[in-house]
Structures are given as C-alpha cells and as structure tokens.
Design a protein around this motif. Structure first.
Motif, PDB file in Angstrom:
ATOM      1  N   PRO A  45      -9.470 -11.278  -6.303  1.00  0.00           N
ATOM      2  CA  PRO A  45      -9.223 -10.565  -4.944  1.00  0.00           C
ATOM      3  C   PRO A  45      -8.528  -9.324  -5.307  1.00  0.00           C
ATOM      4  CG  PRO A  45      -7.925 -12.531  -5.066  1.00  0.00           C
ATOM      5  CD  PRO A  45      -9.000 -12.579  -6.435  1.00  0.00           C
ATOM      6  N   ILE A  46      -8.337  -8.340  -4.402  1.00  0.00           N
ATOM      7  CA  ILE A  46      -7.108  -7.177  -4.377  1.00  0.00           C
ATOM      8  C   ILE A  46      -6.611  -7.048  -3.195  1.00  0.00           C
ATOM      9  CG2 ILE A  46      -9.239  -5.370  -3.872  1.00  0.00           C
ATOM     10  CD1 ILE A  46      -7.517  -3.658  -5.611  1.00  0.00           C
ATOM     11  N   THR A  47      -5.491  -6.715  -3.142  1.00  0.00           N
ATOM     12  CA  THR A  47      -4.557  -6.537  -1.863  1.00  0.00           C
ATOM     13  C   THR A  47      -4.293  -5.163  -1.778  1.00  0.00           C
ATOM     14  OG1 THR A  47      -3.502  -8.648  -2.129  1.00  0.00           O
ATOM     15  CG2 THR A  47      -2.379  -6.916  -0.616  1.00  0.00           C
ATOM     16  N   MET A  48      -4.635  -4.583  -0.435  1.00  0.00           N
ATOM     17  CA  MET A  48      -4.465  -3.167   0.014  1.00  0.00           C
ATOM     18  C   MET A  48      -3.699  -3.018   1.112  1.00  0.00           C
ATOM     19  SD  MET A  48      -8.230  -1.782  -1.077  1.00  0.00           S
ATOM     20  CE  MET A  48      -8.944  -1.733  -2.666  1.00  0.00           C
ATOM     21  N   THR A  49      -2.773  -2.061   1.471  1.00  0.00           N
ATOM     22  CA  THR A  49      -1.966  -1.983   2.471  1.00  0.00           C
ATOM     23  C   THR A  49      -1.816  -0.394   2.775  1.00  0.00           C
ATOM     24  OG1 THR A  49       0.191  -1.940   1.279  1.00  0.00           O
ATOM     25  CG2 THR A  49      -0.657  -4.222   2.145  1.00  0.00           C
ATOM     26  N   THR A  50      -1.594  -0.233   4.036  1.00  0.00           N
ATOM     27  CA  THR A  50      -1.504   1.130   4.450  1.00  0.00           C
ATOM     28  C   THR A  50      -0.505   1.045   5.803  1.00  0.00           C
ATOM     29  OG1 THR A  50      -3.321   1.001   6.503  1.00  0.00           O
ATOM     30  CG2 THR A  50      -3.919   1.970   4.080  1.00  0.00           C
ATOM     31  N   ASP A  51      -0.009   1.923   6.457  1.00  0.00           N
ATOM     32  CA  ASP A  51       0.882   1.735   7.683  1.00  0.00           C
ATOM     33  C   ASP A  51      -0.041   1.065   8.668  1.00  0.00           C
ATOM     34  OD1 ASP A  51       3.095   3.029   6.927  1.00  0.00           O
ATOM     35  OD2 ASP A  51       2.454   4.998   7.610  1.00  0.00           O
ATOM     36  N   ALA A  52      -1.305   1.363   8.736  1.00  0.00           N
ATOM     37  CA  ALA A  52      -2.193   0.584   9.627  1.00  0.00           C
ATOM     38  C   ALA A  52      -2.576  -0.774   9.670  1.00  0.00           C
ATOM     39  CB  ALA A  52      -3.327   1.722  10.075  1.00  0.00           C
ATOM     40  N   ALA A  53      -2.820  -1.190   8.268  1.00  0.00           N
ATOM     41  CA  ALA A  53      -3.466  -2.620   7.947  1.00  0.00           C
ATOM     42  C   ALA A  53      -3.213  -3.106   6.863  1.00  0.00           C
ATOM     43  CB  ALA A  53      -4.746  -2.110   7.995  1.00  0.00           C
ATOM     44  N   HIS A  54      -3.453  -4.301   6.405  1.00  0.00           N
ATOM     45  CA  HIS A  54      -3.105  -5.152   5.249  1.00  0.00           C
ATOM     46  C   HIS A  54      -4.515  -5.906   5.240  1.00  0.00           C
ATOM     47  CE1 HIS A  54      -2.491  -9.117   3.132  1.00  0.00           C
ATOM     48  NE2 HIS A  54      -2.013  -8.021   2.117  1.00  0.00           N
ATOM     49  N   MET A  55      -5.063  -5.360   3.883  1.00  0.00           N
ATOM     50  CA  MET A  55      -6.331  -6.237   3.642  1.00  0.00           C
ATOM     51  C   MET A  55      -6.377  -6.784   2.359  1.00  0.00           C
ATOM     52  SD  MET A  55      -8.701  -2.955   4.728  1.00  0.00           S
ATOM     53  CE  MET A  55      -7.367  -1.905   3.793  1.00  0.00           C
ATOM     54  N   VAL A  56      -6.963  -8.019   2.262  1.00  0.00           N
ATOM     55  CA  VAL A  56      -7.310  -8.791   1.125  1.00  0.00           C
ATOM     56  C   VAL A  56      -8.587  -8.736   0.950  1.00  0.00           C
ATOM     57  CG1 VAL A  56      -6.823 -10.874  -0.281  1.00  0.00           C
ATOM     58  CG2 VAL A  56      -5.056 -10.145   1.189  1.00  0.00           C
ATOM     59  N   ARG A 115      -3.251  15.008   1.643  1.00  0.00           N
ATOM     60  CA  ARG A 115      -2.206  14.519   0.361  1.00  0.00           C
ATOM     61  C   ARG A 115      -1.788  13.105   0.760  1.00  0.00           C
ATOM     62  NH1 ARG A 115       1.971  18.354  -2.666  1.00  0.00           N
ATOM     63  NH2 ARG A 115       0.396  19.912  -2.848  1.00  0.00           N
ATOM     64  N   VAL A 116      -1.841  12.400  -0.166  1.00  0.00           N
ATOM     65  CA  VAL A 116      -1.829  10.897  -0.055  1.00  0.00           C
ATOM     66  C   VAL A 116      -1.067  10.356  -1.408  1.00  0.00           C
ATOM     67  CG1 VAL A 116      -3.864  10.255  -0.945  1.00  0.00           C
ATOM     68  CG2 VAL A 116      -2.722   8.930   0.494  1.00  0.00           C
ATOM     69  N   ARG A 117       0.038   9.533  -1.139  1.00  0.00           N
ATOM     70  CA  ARG A 117       0.832   8.978  -2.097  1.00  0.00           C
ATOM     71  C   ARG A 117       0.459   7.600  -2.241  1.00  0.00           C
ATOM     72  NH1 ARG A 117       3.696  10.551  -6.225  1.00  0.00           N
ATOM     73  NH2 ARG A 117       5.422   9.255  -7.075  1.00  0.00           N
ATOM     74  N   VAL A 118      -0.110   7.058  -3.389  1.00  0.00           N
ATOM     75  CA  VAL A 118      -0.490   5.600  -3.834  1.00  0.00           C
ATOM     76  C   VAL A 118       0.117   5.181  -4.618  1.00  0.00           C
ATOM     77  CG1 VAL A 118      -2.528   4.314  -3.950  1.00  0.00           C
ATOM     78  CG2 VAL A 118      -2.687   6.627  -2.921  1.00  0.00           C
ATOM     79  N   LEU A 119       0.648   3.856  -4.705  1.00  0.00           N
ATOM     80  CA  LEU A 119       1.197   2.889  -5.642  1.00  0.00           C
ATOM     81  C   LEU A 119       0.051   1.997  -5.946  1.00  0.00           C
ATOM     82  CD1 LEU A 119       3.897   2.000  -7.041  1.00  0.00           C
ATOM     83  CD2 LEU A 119       4.169   0.423  -5.311  1.00  0.00           C
ATOM     84  N   TYR A 120      -0.114   1.843  -7.031  1.00  0.00           N
ATOM     85  CA  TYR A 120      -1.066   0.828  -7.685  1.00  0.00           C
ATOM     86  C   TYR A 120      -0.355  -0.259  -8.434  1.00  0.00           C
ATOM     87  CZ  TYR A 120      -4.580   4.658  -6.938  1.00  0.00           C
ATOM     88  OH  TYR A 120      -5.309   5.632  -6.163  1.00  0.00           O
ATOM     89  N   ILE A 136      -0.958   2.547   0.292  1.00  0.00           N
ATOM     90  CA  ILE A 136      -0.658   3.969   0.622  1.00  0.00           C
ATOM     91  C   ILE A 136       0.565   3.997   1.134  1.00  0.00           C
ATOM     92  CG2 ILE A 136      -1.620   5.866   2.028  1.00  0.00           C
ATOM     93  CD1 ILE A 136      -3.520   4.763   0.196  1.00  0.00           C
ATOM     94  N   LEU A 137       1.449   4.990   0.592  1.00  0.00           N
ATOM     95  CA  LEU A 137       2.796   5.097   1.103  1.00  0.00           C
ATOM     96  C   LEU A 137       3.067   6.004   2.107  1.00  0.00           C
ATOM     97  CD1 LEU A 137       4.621   5.180  -2.646  1.00  0.00           C
ATOM     98  CD2 LEU A 137       3.873   3.395  -1.425  1.00  0.00           C
ATOM     99  N   SER A 138       4.023   5.543   3.136  1.00  0.00           N
ATOM    100  CA  SER A 138       4.154   6.552   4.166  1.00  0.00           C
ATOM    101  C   SER A 138       4.703   7.758   3.690  1.00  0.00           C
ATOM    102  CB  SER A 138       5.241   5.650   4.919  1.00  0.00           C
ATOM    103  OG  SER A 138       5.132   4.672   5.660  1.00  0.00           O
TER     104      SER A 138
END
Length: 139
Positions: A45-56, A115-120, A136-138
């Motif tokens: 699995p992978i976890t992904m988050t944004t300001d709007a959602a958290h998904m696994v 422009r989007v800042r991402v942390l992996y 996805i960083l704010s």
C-alpha cells in the motif's frame, strides 16, 4: 551509536528518483494515460495526502487508477512538461529517504500552469526503492 555517512544512500535515491521523473514526464508529455511504466516506482500500500484528502491505496488496481487519473488530468490540461525546482534528497537511514521537490508544470506552449510542492517518502524494499507515501504540501 556512530554517525553514518548516508551520502551513498542519497545518491542512490537521487538516481532512482531521476529515473522516475524522466519516465513520468515522458508519459505525461506524450499524452499517455496508461501508468504501467510507473508502477515499479511505488509500493502498495501507499499513503497519499493533500489538503483535501487522505488516501491509502491498498492494491495495484487502486494505484493504477490513481496514476491514470493524474495522467488524464495532465493530458486534459495540455501538459507539455515539468521542471523539478529545488529538488532535495535527505537520507533518513540506510533504507529510507525523503525527497522534496517543487514541480513547475508547463503546457505544450511552455507556459507554466501549475506549481506544486510534493514530499515523497522512499523506502528500499526487497524490490528496490519505492515511494511508500507522498504528501502535497500546502502553498
């Protein structure tokens, strides 16, 4: 506990991530929406988050669908390419590293549209380096 020089880990992750970047940009710039060439860069699995959602995403099918949606959205936006700005790799230990990058996305005319800042979070798995989480960083 002695301090370890993790520069070799950082170099390894940087090389792996550069291959991912080349693969992703090549697919997206060509307007392709089949993410199959990208799957080996991600763990499930992978976890992904944004300001709007958290998904696994717990299956390869879910990861494939998520990546296909992203590629389709870029195609719909007239995507022409990306530039990785201020790309930073920080080894956390021998088996994990953080990659932080700002993506400047351009359309086919060369105009920046996003422009989007991402942390992996990358981990060295039995299959090699894989992204295990992204955020996805704010702005």
């Amino acid at each position: 506990m002695p301090h370890r020089d993790l520069s070799a880990v950082e170099a390894d992750v940087r090389s792996w991530f550069d291959q991912y970047v080349s693969t992703f940009i090549g697919l997206a710039a060509a307007g392709r929406t089949d993410p199959a060439p990208l799957l080996d860069y991600f763990a499930v699995p992978i976890t992904m988050t944004t300001d709007a959602a958290h998904m696994v995403l717990t299956s390869t099918d879910a990861l494939t669908a998520g990546l296909a949606n992203e590629l389709q959205a870029l195609r719909d936006a007239g995507y022409g390419g990306s530039t990785a700005l201020d790309h930073q790799v920080r080894a956390l230990n021998e088996r994990s590293a953080l990659v932080e990058v700002t993506w400047a996305r351009n359309d086919t005319g060369g105009r920046e549209f996003q422009r989007v800042r991402v942390l992996y979070l990358a981990a060295r798995t039995v299959a090699g380096w894989r992204t295990t989480a992204s955020a996805i960083l704010s702005p």
